[in-house]
Design an enzyme around this catalytic site. Structure first.
Site, mmCIF file in Angstrom:
data_model
loop_
_atom_site.group_PDB
_atom_site.id
_atom_site.type_symbol
_atom_site.label_atom_id
_atom_site.label_comp_id
_atom_site.label_asym_id
_atom_site.label_seq_id
_atom_site.Cartn_x
_atom_site.Cartn_y
_atom_site.Cartn_z
ATOM 1 N N HIS A 82 0.860 -1.185 0.000
ATOM 2 C CA HIS A 82 0.000 0.000 0.000
ATOM 3 C C HIS A 82 0.893 1.231 0.000
ATOM 4 C CE1 HIS A 82 -3.500 2.501 0.915
ATOM 5 N NE2 HIS A 82 -2.724 3.138 1.767
ATOM 6 N N ASP A 161 -15.853 1.211 5.698
ATOM 7 C CA ASP A 161 -14.875 2.261 5.389
ATOM 8 C C ASP A 161 -15.466 3.276 4.423
ATOM 9 O OD1 ASP A 161 -12.206 3.478 5.437
ATOM 10 O OD2 ASP A 161 -12.207 2.919 3.330
ATOM 11 N N ARG A 168 -16.351 11.315 7.181
ATOM 12 C CA ARG A 168 -15.134 12.003 7.662
ATOM 13 C C ARG A 168 -14.791 13.185 6.752
ATOM 14 N NH1 ARG A 168 -10.965 7.499 7.430
ATOM 15 N NH2 ARG A 168 -9.507 9.114 8.017
ATOM 16 N N SER A 183 -8.854 2.714 8.565
ATOM 17 C CA SER A 183 -9.333 2.771 7.184
ATOM 18 C C SER A 183 -8.380 2.009 6.254
ATOM 19 C CB SER A 183 -9.447 4.244 6.769
ATOM 20 O OG SER A 183 -9.609 4.365 5.387
ATOM 21 N N LYS A 187 -8.886 -2.422 4.871
ATOM 22 C CA LYS A 187 -8.932 -2.830 3.448
ATOM 23 C C LYS A 187 -7.832 -3.844 3.151
ATOM 24 C CE LYS A 187 -9.221 1.610 2.549
ATOM 25 N NZ LYS A 187 -9.337 2.957 2.085
HETATM 26 N N1 URA Z 1 -6.213 6.499 2.838
HETATM 27 C C1 URA Z 1 -7.223 5.698 3.236
HETATM 28 O O1 URA Z 1 -7.478 4.659 2.632
HETATM 29 N N2 URA Z 1 -7.961 6.094 4.295
HETATM 30 C C2 URA Z 1 -7.710 7.217 4.987
HETATM 31 O O2 URA Z 1 -8.385 7.493 5.953
HETATM 32 C C3 URA Z 1 -6.651 8.033 4.562
HETATM 33 C C4 URA Z 1 -5.908 7.643 3.485
#
Ligand code: URA
Length: 439
Positions: A82, A161, A168, A183, A187
């Site tokens: 990521h 999310d 948010r 978050s 994932k």
């Molecule tokens: N990237 C994400 O996937 N979630 C966040 O909250 C911030 C950056």
């Protein structure tokens, strides 16, 4: 249980239990808890923070809010990567075929561009025919048979999310460390990886520009992933200038292909090998990091990683002839050069300004619904530490819409600082820090 009691507890600085977090998340996903109460709780979490245990529970509960993959589903040692997002960051395009060539399983769920940073899906979709809307069975079959597949996050994965992020975004609660960690990691967990490497960018083009913030995020991601049983590494890498020499979707695909052909920019190839090395060591396929870097360098040089990229493109409907003929990728109508006013050494090449310039040309989007132009972007001819003559080209803008040119030109000009004294300038180090989990 009553959501008002949960909000009050957090408002007063209490620690939420697993039961309370499950109640909140399931009520959020089912719609039983209205947006205004979810938002109130998000603000309480933002102001009061969350402990490590609480963040790990939230991450786990969010990951389980929809369908998930397990390592057994993916049929081998499963890895994932990521990035917190950068300008010119096409690392995934090179790294996932590289990892598959090293016999690791990569089922990658990716996103689209938002803001000044690009998105892997948009980049790959600039290859004619390439699609990422794979159903679950097709995705799993590809990972099992070929080692890799790349899909859009499906609606049934981590729905919590999606809902929380939208709230948010409109309640000034995005930049809360525990909420960001939950978050990102929810994932990754839902994707089924056993080992995960996170590229945390630092510098002007990064989501968190200051090193101390990047470090706090990296440490928190590693701590929570490790707590939840994953092998974790975070590498903090430079994003004060763009990665590689292209910014814009088709331009970045071209550069990724060149890198898989062993002809790409050194920073990109190095970063891919360094990130991949962490995963190779975790999987036990390499004894240590230097051995892993050497093995991955070999897979770039001998064409095996490129062959895996060909597999990925062909299996997902794309025209693999782009690997041999880059002119089959979308091309912008006009190429406009930005030239240096002075002779000297490039001291600064601000990643954020270049990212904004690419966006101004139409490469990115500011709202989810915006359309992007795959052909446009910025090609960088001079990076930090390089010499330039007066009137020599610093960057080339790939332009389709003339109305967007002036703003992009201004941004790229403002991104550069050329030191006329000609004193040498050392580029910032690419790898800033490494943080490893101790599972
Ligand atoms: N990237 C994400 O996937 N979630 C966040 O909250 C911030 C950056």
């Amino acid at each position: 249980m009553n959501i008002v009691d949960v909000i009050r507890k957090k408002r007063d600085g209490g620690t939420l239990t697993r039961g309370e977090i499950e109640f909140w998340i399931s009520g959020t996903v089912s719609g039983a808890i209205p947006d205004y109460q979810v938002s109130a709780l998000l603000m309480a979490l933002f102001l009061r923070g969350m402990g490590n245990e609480e963040t790990a529970i939230l991450t786990d509960v969010m990951a389980h809010s929809g369908s998930m993959f397990t390592p057994d589903d993916l049929g081998g040692y499963t890895v994932d990567k990521h990035s917190t997002g950068g300008v010119g960051d096409k690392t995934t395009l090179v790294l996932i075929p590289l990892l598959a060539a090293a016999n690791l399983k990569v089922g990658k769920l990716s996103g689209r561009a938002l803001g000044h940073t690009g998105g892997t899906i948009d980049k790959l979709e600039s290859i004619p025919g390439f699609h990422t809307n794979l159903d679950r069975a097709h995705f799993l079959d590809l990972v099992r048979r070929t080692g890799l597949a790349l899909a859009d996050h499906t609606a049934d994965m981590v729905p919590a999310d999606r809902i929380l992020y939208e709230l948010r975004d409109v309640t000034a609660t995005v930049d809360s460390l525990p909420l960001i960690v939950a978050s990102i990691m929810s994932k990754k967990l839902a994707g089924g990886a056993q080992a995960i490497v996170i590229d945390v960018k630092t510098g002007s083009g990064a989501f968190l520009p200051r090193l101390e913030d990047s470090r706090r995020l990296a440490e928190a991601l590693v701590a929570i992933g490790t707590k939840l049983g994953r092998k974790m590494a975070a590498v903090i890498t430079d994003m004060s200038q763009p990665l590689g020499r292209t910014v814009g979707n088709a331009l970045e695909v071209r550069e990724a292909i060149e890198t898989l052909q062993g002809k790409g920019p050194e920073d990109l190839a190095t970063l891919c090998c360094e990130l991949g090395a962490e995963l190779l060591v975790f999987s036990g396929k390499a004894a240590d990091r230097p051995a892993a870097v050497e093995e991955l360098g070999g897979l770039l040089a001998n064409g095996k990683a490129l062959a895996k990229f060909r597999d990925l493109i062909e299996h997902q409907g794309g025209d693999a002839r782009v690997l041999d003929d880059a002119s089959l990728l979308p091309q912008a109508r006009r190429h406009i050069e930005v030239r240096s006013a002075a002779t000297g050494t490039v001291r600064r090449l601000d990643a954020l300004s270049v990212g904004r310039a690419a966006n101004a040309l139409g490469a990115g989007r500011t709202k989810k619904e915006d359309a992007i132009d795959p052909a446009v972007g910025v090609e960088i001819k001079k990076k930090i530490g390089e010499r330039v003559e007066a009137r020599e080209t610093l960057a080339v803008l790939h332009v389709n819409d003339e109305a967007r040119l002036v703003e992009a030109q201004r941004l790229v000009e403002s991104a550069y600082e050329v030191d006329p004294s000609g004193a040498p300038c050392v580029p910032p180090p690419l790898i800033v820090e490494r943080i490893l989990g101790h599972a």
